[in-house]
Design an enzyme around this catalytic site. Structure first.
Site: not given
Ligand SMILES: Cc1cc2nc3c(=O)[nH]c(=O)nc-3n(C[C@H](O)[C@H](O)[C@H](O)COP(=O)(O)OP(=O)(O)OC[C@H]3O[C@@H](n4cnc5c(N)ncnc54)[C@H](O)[C@@H]3O)c2cc1C
Length: 460
Positions: A35, A43, A48, A51, A179-180, A183, A200, A312, A437, A442
């Site tokens: 990481e 997330c 998430c 937020k 959505y972002i 929100e 746009r 997520t 109710h 409902e």
């Molecule tokens: C503002 C915002 C609000 C959101 N709200 C929601 C919500 O309400 N509900 C929902 O379901 N989803 C929401 N999402 C989307 C959700 O956060 C993502 O879909 C989810 O986190 C994706 O998970 P992931 O494991 O694919 O990647 P991530 O959670 O992005 O994890 C990827 C990780 O990889 C690490 N990484 C990247 N490249 C490297 C590398 N080369 N070496 C080591 N580490 C690396 C990054 O640092 C990161 O920690 C939101 C996203 C944003 C931006």
């Protein structure tokens, strides 16, 4: 002696990577997770969770107003942004710590630093150590997309920075209609900012049901958010009293903060995918099959980096399915059909299945059931807020193929409706459910009259 240092190398400790690593490690596999930022990923750290905490914080302004209508006297209610940020950051650190402990308890190892593939089995971490792994999982997520060539783009922030502003902006321009963007428009509006939401396209929330999109846009306007459609930034300039957004329409708008929420892109930069021979699609996302396997035999990818459904729970399920398939001897793939989602706007949206337009395209004939009404809680105090509930039913088989809600707690309601839709419930079975109710929900099980849009109704 083992041929490789590890059975599995996971790149990225976000939602998908952590789940896959834990499940694989619990099966007895030797797992290393890299990481580069903080464990928990988008997330937990900048998505998430923070937020939703901001949504909760901002909702209080309306709750105080409503409470007055119920007889409460609230004196000197003030919001301390710095105090809130401190508590929020403490909570994020706590959650990140839980993720680390969960990985450790499962027996996975963690290394901090950017991972880069040197070939299909060799990974370099933080430009120093090299390890080999039999299998590699790419779970690097996404990042905000920015129009790099826009003059003055350096003045704009993204959602990443919105979580760490020094103060609540007096005026904010948010560009985007997803959505972002929506929100954050509601969050800052609730916190007292003057908000311009600029998109746009012809309406916000592309991909959602058209009635939902219109309803939310109207609700935002009713709450004082200025929604400007059909235009986009041509420049951002530093003015005397703030940032000046210039738009293609010829208009300009001054604000203290400009936030771009124009979409996200798969995060593959510097990952060494070329060296390993991993294919990307036209959007820069890793191409995978139903089992999340890439074109390279020992490399898989899950979550936002594959740009399937960027949520997520989806990343978690894809990661889990991968680990079950490869380490638990249970070939599993996640079914991306009828995934429910919420938009934490105010009021929020809950949606599962097909929009009316998509259902018409797929099935030809559909029946629509729709209600718009004032919720009891805020209607009591004279608030004009309106809810929307809509069922989309394919006419031939009478299966409910879409449920769309704009209402307080819509995201909570849709979770349960999603069970029924996923099971393929018919309208008759749905109607057999007795109402609870008095609730908002409902209305969903008492929609009996087919809906005829006013224009069609008049013609009929
Ligand atoms: C503002 C915002 C609000 C959101 N709200 C929601 C919500 O309400 N509900 C929902 O379901 N989803 C929401 N999402 C989307 C959700 O956060 C993502 O879909 C989810 O986190 C994706 O998970 P992931 O494991 O694919 O990647 P991530 O959670 O992005 O994890 C990827 C990780 O990889 C690490 N990484 C990247 N490249 C490297 C590398 N080369 N070496 C080591 N580490 C690396 C990054 O640092 C990161 O920690 C939101 C996203 C944003 C931006």
């Amino acid at each position: 002696m083992a041929k490789y240092d590890f059975d599995l190398f996971v790149i990225g400790a976000g939602s998908g990577g952590v789940r896959a690593a834990r499940v694989a490690a619990l099966s007895g596999a030797r797992v290393l997770v890299a990481e580069e930022h903080r464990v928990g990923g988008t997330c937990v750290i900048r998505g998430c969770v923070p937020k939703k905490l901001m949504v909760y914080a901002s909702e209080f302004s309306k709750s105080f107003k409503t409470a007055r209508g119920y007889g409460w006297t609230i004196d000197n209610a003030r919001f301390d942004w710095t105090e809130f940020l401190r508590s929020k950051d403490k909570e994020i650190a706590r959650l990140s710590g839980i993720y680390v402990r969960n990985l450790e308890n499962a027996g996975a190892e963690l290394v901090h630093g950017k991972a880069k593939l040197l070939d299909a089995h060799t990974i370099e971490v933080a430009g120093r150590s090299r390890v080999t792994a039999e299998k590699v999982l790419i779970a690097t997520g996404g990042r905000p997309w920015m129009p790099k060539h826009l003059p003055g783009v350096e003045h704009a922030i993204t959602s990443n920075e919105a979580f760490h502003l020094k103060e609540v902006p007096r005026r904010i321009v948010i560009a985007g209609g997803g959505y972002i963007a929506v929100e954050f428009a509601c969050i800052f509006n609730g916190m007292g900012s003057e908000v311009h939401l600029v998109h746009r396209g012809p309406n916000i929330l592309r991909g959602f049901d058209d009635d939902v999109r219109t309803h939310v846009a109207e609700e935002l306007g009713r709450q004082g958010i200025t929604v400007i459609l059909g235009t986009q930034h041509t420049a951002i300039e530093q003015g005397k009293d703030g940032l000046v957004s210039q738009f293609a329409s010829g208009h300009a708008c001054e604000s203290d903060v400009v936030m771009f929420a124009l979409g996200r892109e798969p995060y593959v930069e510097g990952l060494g995918l070329e060296a390993a021979g991993v294919k990307l699609n036209g959007n820069g996302a890793v191409v995978v099959d139903a089992y999340s396997r890439t074109n390279v035999e020992n490399i898989w990818a899950v979550g936002d980096v594959t740009d399937r459904i960027n949520l997520t729970p989806v990343a978690i399920r894809e990661g889990h399915a991968f680990a079950d398939t490869e380490f638990n001897g249970r070939p599993t793939h996640f079914d991306h059909d009828s995934v429910a989602s919420g938009v934490f706007s105010q009021p929020p949206v809950g949606s599962v299945g097909l929009s009316e337009a998509d259902a018409r395209h797929k099935y030809g004939k559909v029946d629509i059931y729709l209600a718009r009404f004032r919720p009891m809680k805020t209607g009591f105090v004279g608030d004009d807020e309106r809810c929307l509930m809509k069922l989309v039913v394919e006419a031939a088989g009478q299966k409910i193929v879409g449920v769309h809600i704009v209402a307080p707690e819509a995201a909570e309601m849709i979770q349960m409706a999603a069970v029924a839709v996923k099971m393929g419930v018919t309208k008759e079975q749905w109607d057999a459910t007795c109402a609870v109710h008095p609730t908002l929900a409902e209305e969903l099980v008492t929609l009996r009259e087919k809906y005829m849009p006013p224009s069609l109704g008049a013609a009929a």
